[in-house]
Design a protein around this motif. Structure first.
Motif: not given
Ligand code: HEM
Length: 427
Positions: A62, A65, A237, A283-284, A316-317, A320, A327-330
């Motif tokens: 993060k 990111q 999820e 996503l993860h 990870y980056d 997303r 909608d990369p965070e969904e």
């Protein structure tokens, strides 16, 4: 006259200060190497330690990111005198893993035999030389390649039944966690324990085969951890998105029916299950950052990369990135579904560029096929056979700090209720 001199002196002083700051600012942002080569852009650094302070973080993917979103997707960093290149753009990563793949096919982790932090990871840390090439061939032909996996399918099928029967046993005891208090006390979720045990059993079986050829391999820990965490994130999820659970269950029931347990061979016929697995890994990603090393100097996008530069690719980056993902965070498994064959082919082509949870190139994960299969079947069994009762509104998706693999900070606890009791086939 004296007044005029003072004004001139003040102006001159301000002018010199402005020049000095401009040079400093320019050299910080557009730094060139001593040899006059253009290095990738670099955020401001501190004397001696360089960018070390920016890398000291418990959630390093993060922090990196944030750094990339502020200074760009291709950065040059320095820790003391160690050069590092940070990549978070899919197109640059693609160029590296195609045009420069051999050059980055070594990791710069210590080639340890039982080091304090990495255990004994001989194959994973081995340089791209004869030992690695020999082992890779062995792993693909005897253990993890498509044909080898087909040969060991029967053993995994037995393990799936054992997994189901363990879960059923827990469910029949009504309160899944009553007997597990000591684990709870230490913050270990029994749900995680079940998943770990399934993955571990797969790995134990695989290990037995490999031991015949090579005594020293110990990579199975890596596979166990990554698959277990991947399954946990995906179940979280699914529980947070009841509409996804419903659709998944409908498709499984349609293909498998209600009188037998889902099998590995069903998975290709349930595209939504495959999409859930893929979206969870996007996503993860259990391994959020790839670490490699440029063996030799080279040029990428007109920037000079010195030999022995560490390469960090922030998966990870990348996965997303709002420029490449809608909608990369969904959590939207539908993004991996296609309505026609040609759309499917387009999607697969696009994914080669931007979807790399298992890394890329020669050193990409050799366990990806096994991982896809074991994660899909574990999720399949859990969704087909049980309802998952969770106390509270939503599972907390916070990430654990300081973990090597992407781990849930609060492994969730839930009670499982059998939907239907299925007969066993192999016992
Ligand atoms: C969800 C599950 C998994 C994920 C996300 C994952 C991801 C990764 C990633 C990102 C790498 C580094 C690739 C690179 O540098 O380009 C890697 C390497 C590796 N993985 Fe996996 N992995 C998983 C499961 C497994 C399994 C099941 C096995 C074996 C049973 C395995 C064995 C390995 C090995 C041996 C390497 C080192 C490869 C090399 O150095 O050449 N992994 N994995």
């Amino acid at each position: 006259m004296a007044a005029l001199f003072t004004v001139d002196f003040q102006n001159c002083f301000i002018f010199i200060l402005v020049c000095l700051f401009s040079i400093l600012f320019y050299s910080l942002l557009f730094k060139k190497s001593k040899a006059g080569f253009n290095l990738p852009p670099s955020p401001p650094s501190l004397p001696i330690i360089g960018h070390l302070h920016l890398l000291l973080s418990f959630l390093i993917h993060k922090s990196l990111q944030k750094l990339s979103s502020k200074y760009g997707p291709f950065l040059h960093l320095r820790v003391f005198n160690v050069p590092i290149v940070l990549v978070s753009s899919a197109s640059i990563a693609y160029e590296i893993f195609t045009a420069h793949d051999v050059n980055v096919s070594t990791r710069n982790l210590p080639t340890n035999e039982g080091s304090l932090f990495f255990g004994s990871l001989g194959f994973t840390t081995a340089p791209y030389e004869d030992y690695w090439k020999f082992m890779k061939k062995l792993i693909v032909t005897k253990l993890l390649g498509p044909q080898a996996l087909e040969r060991s399918g029967g053993i995994r099928a037995e393990e799936v039944e054992r997994f189901y029967s363990n879960l059923l046993d827990k469910a029949m005891r009504k309160d899944l966690f009553r007997g597990e208090r000591p684990l709870k006390k230490f913050g270990i979720s029994p749900f995680k324990k079940e998943l770990a045990s399934l993955s571990t059993r797969f790995d134990e079986v695989l290990e037995k085969i490999l031991v015949e050829y090579e005594d020293n391999i110990d990579e199975h820990h890596q596979g166990t951890d990554t698959s277990t965490h991947a399954i946990q994130w995906k179940m979280a999820e699914i529980i947070n998105n009841p509409n996804i659970l419903e659709r998944l269950r409908e498709e499984i029931d349609f293909v498998v029916g209600k009188s037998r347990l889902i099998q590995e061979t069903d998975v290709p016929n349930i595209p939504f299950l495959q999409a859930v697995v893929k979206e969870g890994l996007r996503l993860h990603p259990p391994v959020p950052i790839l670490v490699r090393m440029f063996q030799e100097s080279c040029e990428i996008k007109d920037f000079y990369i010195a030999e022995k530069t560490t390469l960090l690719v922030n998966l990870y980056d990348m996965m997303r990135d709002p420029d490449t993902w809608e909608d990369p965070e969904e959590f939207k498994p539908e993004r991996f579904l296609a309505s026609s064959r040609s759309e499917q082919e387009d999607k697969i082509r696009a994914e080669v560029l931007k979807y790399i949870p298992f890394g890329s190139g020669r050193r990409a994960c050799p366990g990806s096929n096994l991982a896809y299969e074991s994660i899909a079947i574990a999720i399949g069994v859990m969704v087909q056979c049980f309802d998952w009762k969770f106390k509270g509104d939503k599972v907390n998706m916070e990430e654990a700090r300081g973990a090597m693999t992407l781990t849930m900070a609060h492994p969730f606890k839930c009670t499982l209720v059998p939907r239907t009791i299925l007969p066993f086939t192999s016992s």
